[in-house]
Design an enzyme around this catalytic site. Structure first.
Site, short mmCIF file in Angstrom:
data_model
loop_
_atom_site.label_atom_id
_atom_site.label_comp_id
_atom_site.label_asym_id
_atom_site.label_seq_id
_atom_site.Cartn_x
_atom_site.Cartn_y
_atom_site.Cartn_z
N ASN A 1 0.84 -1.19 0.00
CA ASN A 1 0.00 0.00 0.00
C ASN A 1 0.88 1.24 0.00
O ASN A 1 1.85 1.31 0.74
CB ASN A 1 -0.91 0.01 1.23
CG ASN A 1 -1.89 -1.16 1.23
OD1 ASN A 1 -2.35 -1.59 0.18
ND2 ASN A 1 -2.19 -1.68 2.41
N GLY B 1 -4.14 3.29 1.05
CA GLY B 1 -4.48 2.72 2.35
C GLY B 1 -3.29 2.48 3.25
O GLY B 1 -3.35 1.68 4.19
N HIS C 1 6.53 3.13 6.95
CA HIS C 1 7.80 2.42 6.75
C HIS C 1 7.45 1.36 5.72
O HIS C 1 6.58 0.51 5.98
CB HIS C 1 8.28 1.82 8.07
CG HIS C 1 9.58 1.06 8.00
ND1 HIS C 1 10.64 1.30 8.87
CD2 HIS C 1 9.98 0.03 7.22
CE1 HIS C 1 11.64 0.46 8.61
NE2 HIS C 1 11.26 -0.33 7.61
N HIS D 1 6.47 -1.55 3.56
CA HIS D 1 6.25 -2.95 3.92
C HIS D 1 5.45 -3.66 2.85
O HIS D 1 4.58 -3.06 2.22
CB HIS D 1 5.53 -3.07 5.27
CG HIS D 1 4.30 -2.23 5.39
ND1 HIS D 1 4.35 -0.87 5.64
CD2 HIS D 1 2.98 -2.54 5.27
CE1 HIS D 1 3.12 -0.38 5.70
NE2 HIS D 1 2.26 -1.37 5.46
N HIS E 1 2.81 -6.73 2.44
CA HIS E 1 1.93 -7.70 3.08
C HIS E 1 2.02 -9.00 2.28
O HIS E 1 1.92 -8.97 1.06
CB HIS E 1 0.47 -7.24 3.03
CG HIS E 1 0.19 -5.94 3.73
ND1 HIS E 1 -0.46 -5.90 4.95
CD2 HIS E 1 0.42 -4.66 3.37
CE1 HIS E 1 -0.61 -4.62 5.30
NE2 HIS E 1 -0.07 -3.85 4.38
P1 5GP Z 1 -0.69 -0.54 5.93
O1 5GP Z 1 -2.15 -0.19 6.12
O2 5GP Z 1 0.21 0.58 6.33
O3 5GP Z 1 -0.37 -1.08 4.55
O4 5GP Z 1 -0.44 -1.76 6.88
C1 5GP Z 1 0.01 -1.63 8.20
C2 5GP Z 1 -0.18 -2.98 8.84
O5 5GP Z 1 0.58 -2.98 10.05
C3 5GP Z 1 -1.63 -3.29 9.23
O6 5GP Z 1 -2.03 -4.49 8.59
C4 5GP Z 1 -1.58 -3.42 10.74
O7 5GP Z 1 -2.41 -4.45 11.22
C5 5GP Z 1 -0.13 -3.70 11.01
N1 5GP Z 1 0.38 -3.21 12.29
C6 5GP Z 1 0.22 -1.95 12.79
N2 5GP Z 1 0.85 -1.84 13.96
C7 5GP Z 1 1.42 -3.05 14.21
C8 5GP Z 1 2.21 -3.55 15.30
O8 5GP Z 1 2.53 -2.86 16.26
N3 5GP Z 1 2.61 -4.85 15.20
C9 5GP Z 1 2.28 -5.64 14.13
N4 5GP Z 1 2.73 -6.91 14.15
N5 5GP Z 1 1.55 -5.19 13.10
C10 5GP Z 1 1.11 -3.91 13.15
ZN ZN Z 2 10.84 2.87 10.15
#
Ligand code: 5GP
Ligand code: ZN
Length: 119
Positions: A92, A98, A103, A105, A107
């Site tokens: 994302n 979304g 940082h 990442h 999925h």
């Molecule tokens: P994004 O929406 O930025 O693509 O995804 C962020 C992801 O990080 C989400 O799926 C959320 O559940 C996960 N996430 C957020 N905070 C933490 C955390 O402290 N630990 C872990 N293991 N996952 C996290």
């Molecule tokens: Zn970072």
């Protein structure tokens, strides 16, 4: 290795073990850990240990680690048992993409038949 710099970044804190996580795979360049709120039976996040916000901030300096990370995905999928059944890799970017955590990442999601297209 102290390659992460952003003290207010939760994923850098996970890398630095200031926040606990369930690690699937780790080496000096990348970390894979279970998502806190999985959207499927298997859901891990794969991050470079170097901090940058998103694909928009990726530069040629990140090319080596991102090639390495991408090549590692099948191994990480294998470690959570979904290499053969199949999986989806999602990155994302920005508000409409979304992205919540700033940082970069990937999925890695699987363990059930996933729907397409995304919402
Ligand atoms: P994004 O929406 O930025 O693509 O995804 C962020 C992801 O990080 C989400 O799926 C959320 O559940 C996960 N996430 C957020 N905070 C933490 C955390 O402290 N630990 C872990 N293991 N996952 C996290
Ligand atoms: Zn970072």
């Amino acid at each position: 290795m102290g390659v992460s710099k952003m003290s207010d970044c939760i994923f850098c804190k996970i890398i630095n073990k200031e926040i606990p996580s369930k690690v699937v795979y780790e080496d000096e360049k990348i970390l894979a850990f279970h998502d806190l709120n999985p959207t499927a039976p298997k859901h891990v996040l794969v991050i470079p240990k170097v901090h940058f916000e998103s694909l928009n901030e990726m530069t040629s300096e990140h090319a080596e680690v991102m090639a390495y990370l991408t090549l590692k995905l099948k191994e990480i999928a294998g470690l959570i048992g979904i290499a053969e059944s199949g999986y989806r890799v999602v990155c994302n970017c920005g508000a409409d993409g979304g992205q919540e955590v700033k940082h970069l990442h990937y999925h890695v999601i699987g363990g059930r038949k996933l729907q397409w297209p995304p919402g």
